[in-house]
Design a protein around this motif. Sequence first.
Motif, mmCIF file in Angstrom:
data_model
loop_
_atom_site.group_PDB
_atom_site.id
_atom_site.type_symbol
_atom_site.label_atom_id
_atom_site.label_comp_id
_atom_site.label_asym_id
_atom_site.label_seq_id
_atom_site.Cartn_x
_atom_site.Cartn_y
_atom_site.Cartn_z
ATOM 1 N N LEU A 8 0.832 -1.194 0.000
ATOM 2 C CA LEU A 8 0.000 0.000 0.000
ATOM 3 C C LEU A 8 0.873 1.252 0.000
ATOM 4 O O LEU A 8 0.595 2.206 -0.718
ATOM 5 C CB LEU A 8 -0.948 0.000 1.203
ATOM 6 N N SER A 9 1.940 1.210 0.751
ATOM 7 C CA SER A 9 2.882 2.327 0.771
ATOM 8 C C SER A 9 3.515 2.518 -0.609
ATOM 9 O O SER A 9 3.644 3.646 -1.096
ATOM 10 C CB SER A 9 3.964 2.074 1.828
ATOM 11 N N ALA A 10 3.896 1.422 -1.260
ATOM 12 C CA ALA A 10 4.470 1.492 -2.602
ATOM 13 C C ALA A 10 3.446 2.033 -3.599
ATOM 14 O O ALA A 10 3.777 2.855 -4.460
ATOM 15 C CB ALA A 10 4.959 0.106 -3.041
ATOM 16 N N TYR A 11 2.197 1.591 -3.468
ATOM 17 C CA TYR A 11 1.128 2.066 -4.349
ATOM 18 C C TYR A 11 0.900 3.565 -4.163
ATOM 19 O O TYR A 11 0.710 4.294 -5.126
ATOM 20 C CB TYR A 11 -0.156 1.280 -4.074
ATOM 21 N N ARG A 12 0.955 4.005 -2.915
ATOM 22 C CA ARG A 12 0.823 5.441 -2.635
ATOM 23 C C ARG A 12 1.952 6.230 -3.307
ATOM 24 O O ARG A 12 1.747 7.362 -3.735
ATOM 25 C CB ARG A 12 0.838 5.697 -1.131
ATOM 26 N N ASP A 13 3.144 5.639 -3.365
ATOM 27 C CA ASP A 13 4.277 6.307 -4.028
ATOM 28 C C ASP A 13 4.002 6.506 -5.515
ATOM 29 O O ASP A 13 4.459 7.479 -6.111
ATOM 30 C CB ASP A 13 5.571 5.506 -3.856
ATOM 31 N N LEU A 14 3.266 5.573 -6.120
ATOM 32 C CA LEU A 14 2.923 5.697 -7.539
ATOM 33 C C LEU A 14 1.921 6.810 -7.778
ATOM 34 O O LEU A 14 1.915 7.452 -8.821
ATOM 35 C CB LEU A 14 2.330 4.386 -8.070
#
Length: 91
Positions: A8-14
Amino acid sequence: MMNYNDLLSAYRDLWTNRSLPVEEDEYQTLIDSITKELKDEMTHPRIRKSHNEKFYYSVSRIISSSLNNEQKTQLIELHILAMRNIEYNKH
């Protein structure tokens, strides 16, 4: 095994302009957000793209990102799962 908090954190970075608060759990937040993205629900109905087009753009964005390969693979797997759900629920 997928760590949905990290994903989820990685997705937020996108998607830097999306806060994506966790409502139920990280997995459900991810799937709901990916589904909404693929259905192009944040765009006016008259100019929405097809979910196939959105899938292509999303996967391209993931691949070209600076995320590590494991995160990329896991996010693409979740996009595939969301696409299957969209296709299954069309009928």
